[in-house]
Structure formats: C-alpha cells, structure tokens
Design a protein around this motif. Sequence first.
Motif, mmCIF file in Angstrom:
data_model
loop_
_atom_site.group_PDB
_atom_site.id
_atom_site.type_symbol
_atom_site.label_atom_id
_atom_site.label_comp_id
_atom_site.label_asym_id
_atom_site.label_seq_id
_atom_site.Cartn_x
_atom_site.Cartn_y
_atom_site.Cartn_z
ATOM 1 N N GLY A 184 5.116 3.066 8.166
ATOM 2 C CA GLY A 184 4.647 3.369 6.829
ATOM 3 C C GLY A 184 5.741 3.665 5.838
ATOM 4 O O GLY A 184 5.477 4.254 4.777
ATOM 5 N N GLU A 185 6.975 3.238 6.133
ATOM 6 C CA GLU A 185 8.100 3.505 5.234
ATOM 7 C C GLU A 185 7.796 2.988 3.826
ATOM 8 O O GLU A 185 7.353 1.862 3.644
ATOM 9 C CB GLU A 185 9.372 2.838 5.750
ATOM 10 C CG GLU A 185 10.574 3.034 4.844
ATOM 11 C CD GLU A 185 11.818 2.316 5.357
ATOM 12 O OE1 GLU A 185 12.676 1.946 4.526
ATOM 13 O OE2 GLU A 185 11.924 2.109 6.580
ATOM 14 N N THR A 186 8.035 3.826 2.847
ATOM 15 C CA THR A 186 7.792 3.487 1.448
ATOM 16 C C THR A 186 8.729 2.352 1.007
ATOM 17 O O THR A 186 9.892 2.294 1.448
ATOM 18 C CB THR A 186 8.011 4.705 0.559
ATOM 19 O OG1 THR A 186 7.061 5.727 0.950
ATOM 20 C CG2 THR A 186 7.816 4.404 -0.921
ATOM 21 N N GLN A 241 0.805 -1.222 0.000
ATOM 22 C CA GLN A 241 0.000 0.000 0.000
ATOM 23 C C GLN A 241 0.837 1.270 0.000
ATOM 24 O O GLN A 241 0.342 2.343 -0.357
ATOM 25 C CB GLN A 241 -0.954 -0.004 1.198
ATOM 26 C CG GLN A 241 -2.087 -1.014 1.074
ATOM 27 C CD GLN A 241 -2.938 -0.789 -0.168
ATOM 28 O OE1 GLN A 241 -3.348 0.336 -0.445
ATOM 29 N NE2 GLN A 241 -3.178 -1.854 -0.924
ATOM 30 N N THR A 242 2.103 1.162 0.402
ATOM 31 C CA THR A 242 2.961 2.359 0.379
ATOM 32 C C THR A 242 3.302 2.789 -1.041
ATOM 33 O O THR A 242 3.869 3.868 -1.235
ATOM 34 C CB THR A 242 4.263 2.128 1.165
ATOM 35 O OG1 THR A 242 5.084 1.159 0.480
ATOM 36 C CG2 THR A 242 3.972 1.647 2.580
ATOM 37 N N LEU A 243 2.958 1.950 -2.031
ATOM 38 C CA LEU A 243 3.240 2.270 -3.436
ATOM 39 C C LEU A 243 1.989 2.699 -4.201
ATOM 40 O O LEU A 243 2.045 2.838 -5.425
ATOM 41 C CB LEU A 243 3.873 1.063 -4.137
ATOM 42 C CG LEU A 243 5.197 0.565 -3.567
ATOM 43 C CD1 LEU A 243 5.717 -0.617 -4.382
ATOM 44 C CD2 LEU A 243 6.243 1.682 -3.526
ATOM 45 N N ILE A 244 0.886 2.916 -3.503
ATOM 46 C CA ILE A 244 -0.383 3.243 -4.164
ATOM 47 C C ILE A 244 -0.693 4.724 -3.993
ATOM 48 O O ILE A 244 -0.855 5.219 -2.872
ATOM 49 C CB ILE A 244 -1.541 2.395 -3.609
ATOM 50 C CG1 ILE A 244 -1.195 0.907 -3.626
ATOM 51 C CG2 ILE A 244 -2.813 2.688 -4.392
ATOM 52 C CD1 ILE A 244 -0.945 0.334 -5.001
ATOM 53 N N PHE A 285 0.599 11.135 -3.295
ATOM 54 C CA PHE A 285 1.581 10.093 -3.025
ATOM 55 C C PHE A 285 2.675 10.640 -2.122
ATOM 56 O O PHE A 285 3.617 11.281 -2.571
ATOM 57 C CB PHE A 285 2.178 9.581 -4.339
ATOM 58 C CG PHE A 285 3.079 8.392 -4.181
ATOM 59 C CD1 PHE A 285 2.596 7.188 -3.704
ATOM 60 C CD2 PHE A 285 4.422 8.473 -4.528
ATOM 61 C CE1 PHE A 285 3.424 6.086 -3.569
ATOM 62 C CE2 PHE A 285 5.260 7.379 -4.400
ATOM 63 C CZ PHE A 285 4.766 6.183 -3.921
ATOM 64 N N ASP A 286 2.532 10.394 -0.826
ATOM 65 C CA ASP A 286 3.567 10.780 0.129
ATOM 66 C C ASP A 286 4.610 9.671 0.216
ATOM 67 O O ASP A 286 4.276 8.482 0.235
ATOM 68 C CB ASP A 286 2.966 11.034 1.504
ATOM 69 C CG ASP A 286 2.145 12.313 1.558
ATOM 70 O OD1 ASP A 286 2.387 13.214 0.724
ATOM 71 O OD2 ASP A 286 1.263 12.418 2.431
ATOM 72 N N ILE A 287 5.869 10.063 0.272
ATOM 73 C CA ILE A 287 6.990 9.131 0.337
ATOM 74 C C ILE A 287 7.614 9.230 1.721
ATOM 75 O O ILE A 287 8.066 10.315 2.125
ATOM 76 C CB ILE A 287 8.026 9.461 -0.753
ATOM 77 C CG1 ILE A 287 7.393 9.338 -2.147
ATOM 78 C CG2 ILE A 287 9.258 8.569 -0.626
ATOM 79 C CD1 ILE A 287 8.244 9.927 -3.261
ATOM 80 N N ARG A 288 7.595 8.133 2.455
ATOM 81 C CA ARG A 288 8.144 8.107 3.819
ATOM 82 C C ARG A 288 9.496 7.406 3.802
ATOM 83 O O ARG A 288 9.611 6.259 3.392
ATOM 84 C CB ARG A 288 7.168 7.420 4.775
ATOM 85 C CG ARG A 288 5.846 8.174 4.874
ATOM 86 C CD ARG A 288 4.881 7.565 5.889
ATOM 87 N NE ARG A 288 3.659 8.343 5.941
ATOM 88 C CZ ARG A 288 3.470 9.418 6.710
ATOM 89 N NH1 ARG A 288 4.451 9.815 7.520
ATOM 90 N NH2 ARG A 288 2.332 10.085 6.695
#
Length: 206
Positions: A199-201, A174-177, A191-194
């Motif tokens: 929740g690390e991308t 889900q971190t890539l959606i 699209f936030d990038i952590r």
Amino acid sequence: MKNYLPETASQTAGPYVHIGLAPDAAGFHIFEKNFGPVLVNDRTEGERIAIEGRVIDGSGTPVRDVMIEIWQANAAGRYSHPDDRQQEKALDPAFRGWGRACSDFDSGVWRFETIKPGAVVGRDGRIMAPHVNLWIVARGINIGLNTRMYFSDEQEANRDDPVLNLIEWEVRRQTLIGQREQRGGETVYRFDIRLQGEGETVFFDL
C-alpha cells in the motif's frame, strides 16, 4: 594538519526540523506568527473540511515526528500565487492556501483545517480534479517527499484527472484518495501516507 568539522547525524530531519520550522510543536514559542495547520477563518469561502491521517513506515508503525506542508487552490480552483494565470477565477483574500502541521508525538496523527479546493486548469490546459499537494519530512527522510490527496467523493473528476491517469495500476491510484467521513457536524478526509511496503503511497519526483 587540516581542521575538519565533526560529522553530524545523517538523519537531520528529526528533531531539528521541528525546532527550525515548527518550533511551537517542539515547545519553543519564539515566533510572533507561526505557520500553522489552520488555513481558514470565518470569512473564507468554500466547504469547511479537515484532512487528517498518519505517516506509516515500512513496518506498519506510525511515524511520530512528521512535519507536513499543504499547498492547495481555493474553492474557485485558483492558487494564491502570481504564477496562477487563471484570471477568470476569483482570489479569496481570506484563504492562505498553504499550511504546516506536525504529527502528534503520541498518536502520530496530523491534521489540517481547510476548505475543499475547486478544480484547477493545468499548464497544458487540461482540468485537474480537486486535490491538495503535500510535502512530508521526518526522521530518516532527508529529501522531502511530494504527494497529492484527491477526494473520494469526486469520482468522475478523478477518473478524468491527467495525473491520476499516469498511474498504471488502479490499486496504486487508490493510495492518493482521501476517504470522506462525517463526524458529527464535521467533514473529515482521512489520508494515511505509507512510506514503504504494501500500500505504499505514490510519491512524485518534482
């Protein structure tokens, strides 16, 4: 006695990356043509979208000196590159397929104006869900980070995507959606990038 050059700062991807690669963002108007965040013009085929978000560090703070590059297929699912052998798909001469954006120095928000890409046939012949490729550099990131953004309204294609299926846990996938939003007449994918923490991308070692 040997003469040595003095050491430079280890975090060289800070202000230098903007001056060298995105001088407009740093206030230096030195290039006749700049690589910017707008990949389309009025002749480009496909559904117009915007992609925006923030890069967030391990403490939950937006990183405000980010530079991001985007690389994607056109609406037919073909890259504007000679290595793309999908000859049955048309090229779009009005679509560059590559762009560069910097985060806003106050809000940390970055943004691209582009089109939604089509599905791409991978090297192994399997179909990949529509996606964009992203490369991220910023202060403290000395080796650029590679990731992808898929589209929340492509659930069936995402379910069968060979890359997403390499990621074992659904919460990590889900971190890539990117999440689709309607803002007036504009379609925006958020699209936030952590970089670290909860929740690390997912990043890819390319």
